[in-house]
Design an enzyme around this catalytic site. Sequence first.
Site, PDB file in Angstrom:
ATOM      1  N   ASP A  49     -27.605  14.201 162.188  1.00 46.16           N
ATOM      2  CA  ASP A  49     -27.005  14.209 163.532  1.00 46.16           C
ATOM      3  C   ASP A  49     -25.859  13.200 163.664  1.00 46.16           C
ATOM      4  O   ASP A  49     -25.845  12.367 164.575  1.00 46.16           O
ATOM      5  CB  ASP A  49     -28.065  13.920 164.601  1.00 46.16           C
ATOM      6  CG  ASP A  49     -29.334  14.721 164.424  1.00 46.16           C
ATOM      7  OD1 ASP A  49     -29.237  15.859 163.934  1.00 46.16           O
ATOM      8  OD2 ASP A  49     -30.410  14.220 164.772  1.00 46.16           O
ATOM      9  N   GLU A 234     -28.905  24.317 169.739  1.00 48.83           N
ATOM     10  CA  GLU A 234     -28.960  22.886 170.001  1.00 48.83           C
ATOM     11  C   GLU A 234     -27.657  22.207 169.574  1.00 48.83           C
ATOM     12  O   GLU A 234     -26.728  22.847 169.072  1.00 48.83           O
ATOM     13  CB  GLU A 234     -30.154  22.248 169.291  1.00 48.83           C
ATOM     14  CG  GLU A 234     -30.087  22.310 167.775  1.00 48.83           C
ATOM     15  CD  GLU A 234     -31.330  21.754 167.107  1.00 48.83           C
ATOM     16  OE1 GLU A 234     -32.346  21.524 167.791  1.00 48.83           O
ATOM     17  OE2 GLU A 234     -31.298  21.550 165.866  1.00 48.83           O
TER      18      GLU A 234
END
Length: 367
Positions: A49, A234
């Site tokens: 991420d 997402e």
Amino acid sequence: MKTFRIIAFFCLCFILSISCKSKDKARTSSAPEASMETFTNPLLPKGPDPWALWHDGYYYYMHTMADSIVLWKTSDITDLKHAQKKTIWIPTDPANAHDLWAPEIHHINGKWYVLYTADDGNPDNHQLYVIENSEKDPFQGRFIMKGRIGTDKDNNWAIDGSYFEADGKLYMVWSGWQTRRIDTQIQCIYIAEMENPWTRRSERVLISKPEFEWERKFINEEGWTPPDTILVNEGPQPLFSPDGKLIHIIYSASGCWTPHYALGMLTAKVGSDLLNPDNWHKSTKSVFSQSIENQVYGPGHNSFFKSPDGKEDYILYHARDTEIDPPGAGDVRSPRAQKIEWDGLGYPQLGVPLSVKEVLPKPSGTK
């Protein structure tokens, strides 16, 4: 006989030593060599991420650390290994002390804000939180908790928040559930206008949910599948076209634990009502996915950054060198960066994930 065995043992060790050195030399000579003007991926050995922001001569970088929030500072995003590094947040409130995911640092109205996700130990209770620092340099002073963002009246599960500004308004996009999980988990992309970085002004609006085949892949080559039904959109990331007329939301889909994790795209015209889902147009195909040829698997949860001179755009994403995490290796997703291009209509051309063997020029203006 004992003396002979000792001599034979040392001879064997010498031969093995020479053999190992030769193999190491061969491996080294075949590895890509970066110069002062080039780099190779990954930027760090591990780091899911990844997020980076260029501001006043420095990149500010972060990735998921799970139990804390760590900030990197560097003028060269490709040299994170030698960047300044500081832990800026360790939660003390049990409500948000577990599984800190996908932190992002933003500079809004002269202050620094870090938007991140955490829970109380129950993964079904993931929520978005914001911390603030009013210093000019986020490495100075300290961050304070501004609070949890209530994304809807029922406080449904919410992760992967990101901000952007358009037409003088502040917006947040994120991934959330429509309703509380019972036996299924469907993550959708939402948008809302914000009063400030920690307070929602409008109701949340759903602009994407998993519907295409490439968004719904959760079985890997070994046939493994999760115990629950899990469908994923997402990691939404805003990206403006070079002429500022289009706003793209690049998001991740399918299971992040599989090689099929990939990126999709939503597009709206700047100046249109961004809270009207009809104004968002979704690509039917993935815009960035695994490259078996380059041995890059599960590319996703990206962000974007500018080169130091502002002339180039880059995608920053995580990926694996193997289809899934090797047994016992933990999470091996690592951050990687590569330049992107634009077509004549203002749509990003992300290309394919590049091999870790490819030597790349550093972003233009890097010193």
